[in-house]
Scaffold this motif. Sequence first.
Motif, short mmCIF file in Angstrom:
data_model
loop_
_atom_site.label_atom_id
_atom_site.label_comp_id
_atom_site.label_asym_id
_atom_site.label_seq_id
_atom_site.Cartn_x
_atom_site.Cartn_y
_atom_site.Cartn_z
N MET A 164 0.84 -1.20 0.00
CA MET A 164 0.00 0.00 0.00
C MET A 164 0.88 1.25 0.00
SD MET A 164 -2.94 1.15 2.74
CE MET A 164 -3.81 2.68 2.52
N HIS A 165 0.50 2.22 -0.85
CA HIS A 165 1.27 3.45 -0.94
C HIS A 165 1.12 4.26 0.34
CE1 HIS A 165 2.41 2.91 -5.05
NE2 HIS A 165 1.15 2.83 -5.46
N SER A 166 2.17 4.98 0.71
CA SER A 166 2.07 5.92 1.83
C SER A 166 1.25 7.12 1.37
CB SER A 166 3.46 6.36 2.27
OG SER A 166 4.04 7.18 1.27
N LEU A 167 0.80 7.92 2.34
CA LEU A 167 0.04 9.12 1.99
C LEU A 167 0.89 10.07 1.16
CD1 LEU A 167 -1.96 9.91 5.27
CD2 LEU A 167 -2.83 8.99 3.12
N GLU A 168 2.19 10.15 1.46
CA GLU A 168 3.07 11.03 0.68
C GLU A 168 3.18 10.56 -0.76
OE1 GLU A 168 3.92 11.87 4.86
OE2 GLU A 168 3.71 10.01 3.71
N GLN A 169 3.25 9.23 -0.96
CA GLN A 169 3.32 8.71 -2.33
C GLN A 169 2.02 9.01 -3.09
OE1 GLN A 169 4.31 4.67 -1.14
NE2 GLN A 169 6.35 4.85 -2.08
N SER A 170 0.90 8.84 -2.41
CA SER A 170 -0.39 9.15 -3.04
C SER A 170 -0.49 10.63 -3.37
CB SER A 170 -1.54 8.73 -2.12
OG SER A 170 -1.52 7.34 -1.88
N LEU A 171 0.01 11.47 -2.46
CA LEU A 171 -0.01 12.91 -2.69
C LEU A 171 0.78 13.26 -3.96
CD1 LEU A 171 -0.62 15.82 -1.58
CD2 LEU A 171 1.60 15.68 -0.44
N LYS A 172 1.95 12.70 -4.10
CA LYS A 172 2.78 12.98 -5.27
C LYS A 172 2.14 12.43 -6.54
CE LYS A 172 6.33 14.30 -7.68
NZ LYS A 172 6.50 15.73 -8.01
N SER A 185 9.54 15.59 -13.45
CA SER A 185 8.59 15.01 -12.49
C SER A 185 8.85 15.49 -11.07
CB SER A 185 8.65 13.48 -12.54
OG SER A 185 9.88 13.00 -12.01
N ARG A 186 10.06 16.01 -10.81
CA ARG A 186 10.39 16.45 -9.47
C ARG A 186 10.03 17.93 -9.23
NH1 ARG A 186 14.46 12.58 -10.47
NH2 ARG A 186 15.93 14.04 -11.41
N ILE A 187 9.44 18.56 -10.24
CA ILE A 187 8.96 19.93 -10.08
C ILE A 187 7.69 19.90 -9.22
CG2 ILE A 187 7.97 21.93 -11.29
CD1 ILE A 187 10.93 21.68 -11.77
N PRO A 188 7.57 20.76 -8.20
CA PRO A 188 6.34 20.80 -7.40
C PRO A 188 5.12 21.04 -8.28
CG PRO A 188 8.06 22.12 -6.37
CD PRO A 188 8.59 21.72 -7.71
N GLY A 189 4.08 20.26 -8.06
CA GLY A 189 2.86 20.40 -8.82
C GLY A 189 2.78 19.49 -10.04
N VAL A 190 3.83 18.71 -10.30
CA VAL A 190 3.84 17.78 -11.43
C VAL A 190 3.55 16.38 -10.92
CG1 VAL A 190 5.18 16.79 -13.31
CG2 VAL A 190 5.50 19.19 -12.71
N GLY A 191 2.31 15.95 -11.10
CA GLY A 191 1.93 14.59 -10.75
C GLY A 191 2.03 13.68 -11.96
N ALA A 192 1.61 12.43 -11.79
CA ALA A 192 1.74 11.45 -12.88
C ALA A 192 0.94 11.87 -14.11
CB ALA A 192 1.28 10.07 -12.38
N HIS A 193 -0.28 12.38 -13.88
CA HIS A 193 -1.13 12.75 -15.01
C HIS A 193 -0.57 13.97 -15.75
CE1 HIS A 193 -4.84 12.93 -17.32
NE2 HIS A 193 -4.89 14.23 -17.09
#
Length: 709
Positions: A1-9, A571-579
């Motif tokens: 299960m992903h951590s909350l931080e991983q889900s957030l990212k 991908s490491r820029i703040p605000g850049v999620g997977a989508h």
Amino acid sequence: MHSLEQSLKHYFGHDQFRAGQKEVIQRVLENRDSLVIMPTGGGKSLCYQLPALLKSGVTLVVSPLIALMQDQVESLQDNGIPATYINSTLSGDDVRSRTTSILEGEIKLLYVAPERLLSEQFSPFLDEVAATIGFATFVVDEAHCVSAWGHDFRPEYRQIRRLRQRFPRVSTMGLTATATRRVQQDIIEQLALQQPAIHLASFNRTNLYYEILPKDRRSYPQLLHHLKRQQGSGIVYCLSRKTVNEVSDCLQVDGINALPYHAGLSDVERAENQRRFIRDDVDVIVATIAFGMGINKPDVRYVVHYDLPRNLEGYYQESGRAGRDGEPATCTLFYAAKDIPRLEYFIEQKPDPNEQRIARQQLSQVVDFAESTICRRQILLGYFGESFSNSCADCDNCRHPKPKSDWTVEAQKFLSCIARTNQRYGANYIIDILRGSRKQKIKERRHEDLPTFGIGRDRTQDEWRTLVRSLLHQDLLRETTDGYRVLKFTTESLLVLKGNHQVMVAMPQQPRREQTEKSVLDAASEELFEILRQLRKQLADDQNVPPYVVFANNSLREMATRKPQNLGEFSRIPGVGAHKLRQYGERFLAEIQTHVNASTPQRQRQAPTFWQLYRQGLDLSAIAEVQKRPVQEVADEVGNLIAAKGNINLRQFVLPAKQDLILQAVRQKRITNLEKLKSQLGTGFNEWEIKLVLVWWQQKNQSSTAQRI
């Protein structure tokens, strides 16, 4: 299960939670009732949006305004998150299509207005959702609307508790940016929250600069001068619809791209003006307080109150629409005592005497805030019950402190008079006694016989009022909040009377208006930021969404600074999620790479870019001289930018007086041909001046035509 931080990212592109968010989310995942009070820009929405993706069932969000729910759904969908809304703007087919998607489990967040939620027609659908896929959480956004003590009470919000009665096992969450202690308790009772976990974040918006400017008799030129010094998007709040129309019209004539917003406009015009502001098609919206909760624009750089607000809670909400992205923003209030009678007139129209008393006290609190010489933050936070004792360095009083002097003796006189009148009166009455007033009430109560009668004649009424404000804000005195404003002692009051506490007070002086500007990016990064901003606008227009839905300003700024060269770095820029990485990564990387390849040492030795010189305030001839280009060539570039709705200030290139004459020929004589205009206007105008104004007029006229269509 992903951590909350991983889900957030993954879903939202953020690497870490803001203060308090994770704790609130954990409680929601535990199915506990919650009341979340978090200031504008603090990240309230994420507190229910992320749990909605991690819990089974659909999360039902009650939202007061159609524009607000539509903006939030657009932002979620742009992150690849299955969300939708059902409101009166949809056709029957659209509603049926969306309800089908919900019942098939394809939607995680559903936004509805309270009126639809409680309608008989919607009730069977709620039962069907509960029976098929289930509800994850009930969320009541802008929960202060449930309280008659809140600044934006809505009676229909009182009925939302019926939802809890029908589905008692579904946890409920209330969210708001502002709530006094009385409003907090009212929300809990009205929503029937069961042993709620209460998260009360600090009301301190550290990125906001608060300032009060004395309002001149000729206030519009003062406002115009102030707006010319601002950058980015801004809101100007006015008291009446008439003032909104007058100010927005004048700003347009003076070359500031502004639109009005108030309840007197048609629904279509209001929605269109708001849409154009949110999507950066205009720089300024001039509005009444009708322009409120539906504003989901994070990059508002300044809010101006052209008239006095009605109460501090409303002022905090309205000024808080600046800087929701966490970056520096300015909140300016133009204050003149002549505005007070206008608000007193509105108060007198209230039919309930108790409402009148409360409204007068709220107005007095605003006046105290405007006239005070102490930290603005200390007053605002104190209103919500939060203590703040240090200098904030981000308000006019703290940045330009007034010299303080010892007023202990005067404070002892004042407190002694309160004691001798048994703590039964307000400040004005005590001041009258100290200054030896012969008013009838003082004679009737025989207060002219008090030892304190007339011992304060050496101080003016304004000086005594300043002392009272200082005593209140220093917690050396308190005031009842039932509308009567009776002064009462605190535990510290006796220390002053006994000479064990020194009272230092700063008397008002003329405010200093200068404010330093901070440059965040160097010239090269600033140029790239502008390129990326234009790309963002293009992509947003193609998708018919506001620019901030694509990326926030801070994300663009990070791109301009870091200059990522591949998808991994991007991908490491703040605000850049997977989508967003899949949707926009290649486009933005291509622009960044093009800029980096062009930034060779040889290029750096060439003339500064147009944008650099434009931001320095140079006119067209000066830019052409620095870049060693023909004036007409630079004028053509400016014209293309205006035609493309670029953020160009026409006043920098064509004097307002000349603009007026050119526009007069266009409007009154209906001349739109360049050659005919040159002949009509004579030799006092350059061809490029006429052409630029004509392009601006045509672009504005096309926008108006499109709006009517």
